[in-house]
Design an enzyme around this catalytic site. Structure first.
Site, PDB file in Angstrom:
ATOM      1  N   ASP A  13       0.820  -1.213   0.000  1.00  0.00           N
ATOM      2  CA  ASP A  13       0.000   0.000   0.000  1.00  0.00           C
ATOM      3  C   ASP A  13       0.853   1.262   0.000  1.00  0.00           C
ATOM      4  OD1 ASP A  13       0.958  -0.332   2.545  1.00  0.00           O
ATOM      5  OD2 ASP A  13      -0.786   0.577   3.501  1.00  0.00           O
ATOM      6  N   THR A  18       5.074   2.556  -1.030  1.00  0.00           N
ATOM      7  CA  THR A  18       6.400   2.127  -1.476  1.00  0.00           C
ATOM      8  C   THR A  18       7.443   2.247  -0.385  1.00  0.00           C
ATOM      9  OG1 THR A  18       6.833   4.338  -2.321  1.00  0.00           O
ATOM     10  CG2 THR A  18       5.922   2.742  -3.870  1.00  0.00           C
TER      11      THR A  18
END
Length: 405
Positions: free
Chosen positions: A389, A391
């Protein structure tokens, strides 16, 4: 591990001790801060000086007594080295006996070497033998140590104390390797999330700032954090604003805008601006310290595969004894039957599983990834798709230009 402790000078709420033995700074400071009524402890290895800020009602006698109790923790740490004694003793006696038995020494020397080897094999394996026998008496069934004990006595019965010494040697090395891997894993986790801040700027009366040790900061103090500095405490911003990198706490790589009334956490980095923070939590009470503690404790959570390994190992004990009986039944050769007991592969099933899991967590921590327990390692082995969800969970969060066309 004896050391002397004497009071250098004392004021209400502030006492300095001198300690004759050089100690590990972080260990003694953590030990003292765990004592009720102690606000902070600062130890200087060079001078042997231990400065303690404490409640004014705390007696110096109880403080001194508590410092003396610290030596027991040193003894416990030293106990880990005792596990190396069987390795040294078994290895040395094995080599000496092997050399003497193959040389032209008098028979009395060889006989003496034989009995010394036998005694060493039994004495260095005392804990294993005791656990194996007690487990049979209490649980009415054997365990891995029962089989190891049987293997040792089988080797001695066949007049081969060398094999008994090798069994002790390999078993002890395996346990030490597992313990070492576990401790290294905890060390890596701590190094990844350590605060790594020695000083802080405390605001005195009339707004004057003074540079003090982080250990001297107390709840209710006000500290100033400038651009690029790590926030040393948990607290609330009362003045100023800026952006804080809280990736070490939340995993979110995007800096957060902070200003008056916002909470900030130890270990965060103030990337821009400067803020004044009212201290709410310090030392072991900060969110960062609690995260480290929870992660260290999580390493002791057993993965399902470890329980399976223990169950398999336990069920293999009667199989090993059964194979020994079958070998004797078909061959009528006691030495061959005893050899089936000497082939002890049960401990390998238990120890290798735990060691592999600890090593995996330790390697991940060394690379900057924190795994919250062995059970997650096992679950990850079954993954075929990963959905992220954000990086910042797996990247640096700092994109760069790789190529211009």
């Amino acid at each position: 591990m004896m050391f002397g402790v004497k009071v250098a000078h004392s004021l209400p709420g502030r006492t300095r001790f001198y300690i004759t033995k050089q100690l590990e700074t972080s260990h003694i400071e953590t030990w003292l801060r765990s004592f009720p009524g102690v606000y902070s402890a600062s130890y200087n290895q060079v001078t042997g000086s231990l400065l303690i800020y404490h409640h004014i009602t705390l007696s110096l006698y109880s403080l001194k007594l508590f410092i003396h109790k610290y030596k027991h923790t040193l003894k416990q740490a030293a106990c880990s080295w005792k596990k190396a004694i069987p390795i040294i003793a078994s290895g040395t006696i094995f080599l000496v006996n092997w050399y003497l038995q193959r040389s032209s020494y008098p028979s009395i020397v060889k006989a003496l070497s034989y009995w010394v080897s036998t005694f060493t094999a039994i004495s260095t394996s005392y804990d294993v033998i005791k656990d194996g026998v007690v487990h049979v008496l209490k649980e009415r069934k054997g365990n891995a140590n029962t089989l190891t004990a049987a293997s040792i006595f089988a080797s001695l019965y066949m007049k081969n104390p060398g094999s008994a010494l090798i069994i002790t040697l390999m078993s002890t090395i395996s346990e030490l390797l597992t313990d070492y891997t576990s401790e290294q894993t905890k060390h890596y986790i701590h190094s990844v999330l350590k605060l790594d801040v020695s000083y802080a700027w405390r605001v005195k009366e009339k707004g004057v700032e003074e540079k003090v040790l982080v250990e001297d900061i107390q709840v209710g103090d006000k500290v100033v954090v400038f651009t690029g500095e790590k926030i040393p405490v948990d607290g609330i911003i009362i003045e100023g604003n800026g952006t804080a990198d809280e990736a070490s706490i939340t995993g979110e790589y995007m800096p957060r805008e902070v200003s008056g009334g916002d909470n900030v956490y130890a270990g965060s980095v103030l990337q821009s601006g400067h803020v004044t923070v009212t201290v709410e939590k310090v030392g072991e009470d900060t969110s960062l310290s609690k995260i480290v503690k929870l992660l260290e404790e999580a390493q002791d959570k057993r993965a399902p595969i470890q329980n399976i390994a223990d169950t398999v190992a336990e069920k293999m004990v009667p199989v090993s004894f059964g194979l020994a009986l079958l070998t004797f039944f078909f061959t009528r050769n006691l030495n061959r039957a005893m050899s089936m007991l000497v082939i002890d592969f049960i401990c390998g099933i238990k120890l290798s599983t735990a060691t592999a899991l600890y090593a995996s967590i330790g390697r991940a921590a060394k690379e900057g990834a924190i795994v919250k327990g062995s059970d997650h390692i096992e679950k990850m082995s079954k993954l075929n798709t990963v959905i992220l969800d954000k990086t910042g969970t797996i990247t640096e969060g700092t994109p760069v230009v790789q190529q211009v066309i």
